[in-house]
Scaffold this motif. Structure first.
Motif, PDB file in Angstrom:
ATOM      1  N   ARG A  25      12.610  45.058   1.878  1.00 35.53           N
ATOM      2  CA  ARG A  25      12.390  46.293   1.123  1.00 35.53           C
ATOM      3  C   ARG A  25      13.721  46.820   0.590  1.00 35.53           C
ATOM      4  O   ARG A  25      14.787  46.431   1.037  1.00 35.53           O
ATOM      5  N   CYS A  63       8.079  43.324   4.551  1.00 36.41           N
ATOM      6  CA  CYS A  63       8.227  44.283   3.453  1.00 36.41           C
ATOM      7  C   CYS A  63       7.233  45.413   3.689  1.00 36.41           C
ATOM      8  O   CYS A  63       6.759  45.613   4.799  1.00 36.41           O
ATOM      9  N   ARG A  64       6.899  46.141   2.653  1.00 29.23           N
ATOM     10  CA  ARG A  64       5.986  47.281   2.807  1.00 29.23           C
ATOM     11  C   ARG A  64       4.559  46.818   3.121  1.00 29.23           C
ATOM     12  O   ARG A  64       3.929  47.308   4.040  1.00 29.23           O
ATOM     13  N   SER A  65       4.055  45.849   2.341  1.00 28.05           N
ATOM     14  CA  SER A  65       2.657  45.442   2.527  1.00 28.05           C
ATOM     15  C   SER A  65       2.444  43.941   2.693  1.00 28.05           C
ATOM     16  O   SER A  65       1.355  43.512   3.031  1.00 28.05           O
ATOM     17  N   GLY A  66       3.469  43.140   2.437  1.00 24.20           N
ATOM     18  CA  GLY A  66       3.344  41.690   2.596  1.00 24.20           C
ATOM     19  C   GLY A  66       3.558  40.890   1.326  1.00 24.20           C
ATOM     20  O   GLY A  66       3.716  39.679   1.376  1.00 24.20           O
ATOM     21  N   GLY A  88       0.581  42.216   6.389  1.00 23.59           N
ATOM     22  CA  GLY A  88       0.324  43.649   6.473  1.00 23.59           C
ATOM     23  C   GLY A  88       1.549  44.519   6.295  1.00 23.59           C
ATOM     24  O   GLY A  88       1.442  45.689   5.965  1.00 23.59           O
ATOM     25  N   GLY A  89       2.720  43.950   6.537  1.00 21.37           N
ATOM     26  CA  GLY A  89       3.975  44.669   6.337  1.00 21.37           C
ATOM     27  C   GLY A  89       4.106  45.938   7.158  1.00 21.37           C
ATOM     28  O   GLY A  89       3.387  46.165   8.128  1.00 21.37           O
ATOM     29  N   LEU A  91       3.331  48.873   6.418  1.00 21.64           N
ATOM     30  CA  LEU A  91       2.171  49.771   6.353  1.00 21.64           C
ATOM     31  C   LEU A  91       1.295  49.600   7.591  1.00 21.64           C
ATOM     32  O   LEU A  91       0.676  50.558   8.061  1.00 21.64           O
ATOM     33  N   ALA A  92       1.252  48.394   8.143  1.00 24.51           N
ATOM     34  CA  ALA A  92       0.422  48.108   9.309  1.00 24.51           C
ATOM     35  C   ALA A  92       1.197  48.232  10.623  1.00 24.51           C
ATOM     36  O   ALA A  92       0.607  48.188  11.697  1.00 24.51           O
TER      37      ALA A  92
END
Length: 98
Positions: A25, A63-66, A88-89, A91-92
Motif C-alpha cells: 500500500r 495490500c488494502r483488499s488483495g 482479503g487484504g 480490509l479483512a
C-alpha cells in the motif's frame, strides 16, 4: 495463485512463525496501521526495490483488499521469487496493527 487467508497469516504470526510480509500500500495508507513487522514497499516502487529482496525467502504480499498485492505477486514471481498473496487484504485483517 498461491494465497493465505487473513486468519492463516494471523495464526502463523501468533504461533511465532517468521513471515516476510511486504505491504504494497501507499505510505499514507500504512500510517493507519500495518501488520507488525511488515515492510512497506508501495506497489509502484517494487520494481525499483527488487534488489532488497532475497530469492531464498518466501514473501507474503499485503495490500488494502488483495488486488495490488496480487499484481506484486505476479511481478515478483516472474523474477523467480516465492510469493504468497494474503487474500482479503487489510480490509479483512482483524489482528494486531502497528
Amino acid at each position: 495463485m498461491r494465497e493465505m487467508t487473513v486468519k492463516e497469516v494471523e495464526t502463523s504470526l501468533k504461533e511465532g512463525k517468521k513471515l516476510n510480509i511486504i505491504d504494497v500500500r501507499e505510505v499514507d495508507e500504512v500510517t493507519a496501521g500495518k501488520i507488525p513487522g511488515a515492510v512497506n514497499i508501495p506497489l509502484r516502487l517494487v520494481e525499483f526495490r527488487i534488489h532488497e529482496l532475497d530469492k531464498s525467502k518466501e514473501y507474503v504480499m499485503v495490500c488494502r483488499s488483495g488486488g495490488r498485492s496480487g499484481r506484486a505477486k505476479q511481478f515478483l514471481e516472474s523474477y523467480g521469487f516465492k510469493v504468497i498473496n494474503m487474500a482479503g487484504g487489510m480490509l479483512a485483517w482483524e489482528g494486531e496493527v502497528e
